[in-house]
Design an enzyme around this catalytic site. Sequence first.
Site, PDB file in Angstrom:
ATOM      1  N   TYR A  57      10.031   5.677  33.271  1.00 41.96           N
ATOM      2  CA  TYR A  57       9.003   5.205  34.351  1.00 41.96           C
ATOM      3  C   TYR A  57       8.957   5.996  35.641  1.00 41.96           C
ATOM      4  O   TYR A  57       8.153   5.994  36.134  1.00 41.96           O
ATOM      5  CB  TYR A  57       9.366   3.606  34.676  1.00 41.96           C
ATOM      6  CG  TYR A  57       9.006   2.861  33.577  1.00 41.96           C
ATOM      7  CD1 TYR A  57       9.841   2.359  32.662  1.00 41.96           C
ATOM      8  CD2 TYR A  57       7.513   2.158  33.671  1.00 41.96           C
ATOM      9  CE1 TYR A  57       9.514   1.564  31.456  1.00 41.96           C
ATOM     10  CE2 TYR A  57       7.066   1.380  32.696  1.00 41.96           C
ATOM     11  CZ  TYR A  57       8.101   1.114  31.519  1.00 41.96           C
ATOM     12  OH  TYR A  57       7.504   0.229  30.613  1.00 41.96           O
ATOM     13  N   HIS A 113       0.585  -7.038  34.344  1.00 47.39           N
ATOM     14  CA  HIS A 113       1.629  -6.313  33.630  1.00 47.39           C
ATOM     15  C   HIS A 113       2.368  -5.767  34.619  1.00 47.39           C
ATOM     16  O   HIS A 113       3.453  -5.115  34.265  1.00 47.39           O
ATOM     17  CB  HIS A 113       1.007  -5.366  32.401  1.00 47.39           C
ATOM     18  CG  HIS A 113       0.511  -6.010  31.465  1.00 47.39           C
ATOM     19  ND1 HIS A 113      -0.394  -5.189  30.652  1.00 47.39           N
ATOM     20  CD2 HIS A 113       0.460  -7.379  30.939  1.00 47.39           C
ATOM     21  CE1 HIS A 113      -0.989  -6.061  29.762  1.00 47.39           C
ATOM     22  NE2 HIS A 113      -0.321  -7.265  29.802  1.00 47.39           N
ATOM     23  N   CYS A 124      18.983 -10.729  42.246  1.00 47.99           N
ATOM     24  CA  CYS A 124      18.561 -11.967  43.114  1.00 47.99           C
ATOM     25  C   CYS A 124      17.000 -11.986  42.908  1.00 47.99           C
ATOM     26  O   CYS A 124      16.449 -12.661  43.618  1.00 47.99           O
ATOM     27  CB  CYS A 124      18.848 -11.354  44.503  1.00 47.99           C
ATOM     28  SG  CYS A 124      17.820  -9.892  44.993  1.00 47.99           S
ATOM     29  N   CYS A 140      20.127  -2.593  45.328  1.00 43.36           N
ATOM     30  CA  CYS A 140      18.909  -3.638  45.618  1.00 43.36           C
ATOM     31  C   CYS A 140      19.075  -3.636  47.277  1.00 43.36           C
ATOM     32  O   CYS A 140      20.122  -3.844  47.855  1.00 43.36           O
ATOM     33  CB  CYS A 140      19.206  -4.882  45.075  1.00 43.36           C
ATOM     34  SG  CYS A 140      18.151  -6.354  45.840  1.00 43.36           S
ATOM     35  N   GLY A 180     -12.486  -0.594  29.774  1.00 39.01           N
ATOM     36  CA  GLY A 180     -11.199   0.328  29.380  1.00 39.01           C
ATOM     37  C   GLY A 180      -9.992  -0.304  28.955  1.00 39.01           C
ATOM     38  O   GLY A 180      -9.084   0.280  28.845  1.00 39.01           O
TER      39      GLY A 180
END
Length: 235
Positions: A57, A113, A124, A140, A180
């Site tokens: 990612y 998504h 949390c 975080c 698409g």
Amino acid sequence: MSNRAKRIFVLTGAGVSAESGLGTFRDRDGLWARYDPMKLATPAAFARTPREVHAFYNARRAALLRAEPNAAHQALARLEAGLADRGGELFLCTQNIDDLHERAGSRQIVHMHGELLKARCTACKTVNVWRDDLNVTDSCPACQRTGTLRPHVVWFGETPFHLKAINAALLGSDLFVAIGTSGAVYPAAGLVEDANRAGIRTCEINLEPSANAHSFDEARYGPASEAVPNWVAAV
Ligand code: APR
């Protein structure tokens, strides 16, 4: 009364961002032709190998920051403004986790998504904008725990976001347009059948016929950067 649609529901997929340089999934050179989604896009994969999932990612997030919206994104932003001017509405539901619709000027967008430029804390549950690399060493911003952050995207086996709002918007529309998308992944791929059952006109705009092309009343084929502006000019 002109039969011009007033409340349009648009579902976009990776094909609308293809010409911005972001990969699609199921084309010959698509992401799932090069990577195994079961190793990179499932909760089990993240639990097993978080560093590999973050790296996948992180590469896509870096590519997104170098990408620009294309004429298809811009045409949909114009359509939203044009429909509002005539008392209508565009409900833009995207399967894409990029922010190209936002950057093109679209305002009402639902990311079913999730979003690549956000990170969610598994402890949390806070969702934070996150534009840099994300790693197991990050903390975080809300609860300060380390190692609890994940991409705020929907993985295989997880439930897409905003399904109630999506269904309500679909049933309140007078035209459903899929742009698409291969029609391979549910529940997004089932929306055209929901539209048909509700008697809503349906149109597919794609590079080539999708898996559920037969479900659409009308179809326009070609690259999104040409086919979408042409459609917006006519609708
Ligand atoms: N213009 C228009 N359509 C295009 C273009 C283009 N330039 N290039 C490719 N396409 C079409 C392809 O023909 C294909 O039908 O876009 C579609 C892309 O299909 P997929 O790669 O399957 O992407 P998508 O339908 O968005 O996938 C749905 O699957 O893996 C999950 O979460 C992921 O949101 C994704 C979901």
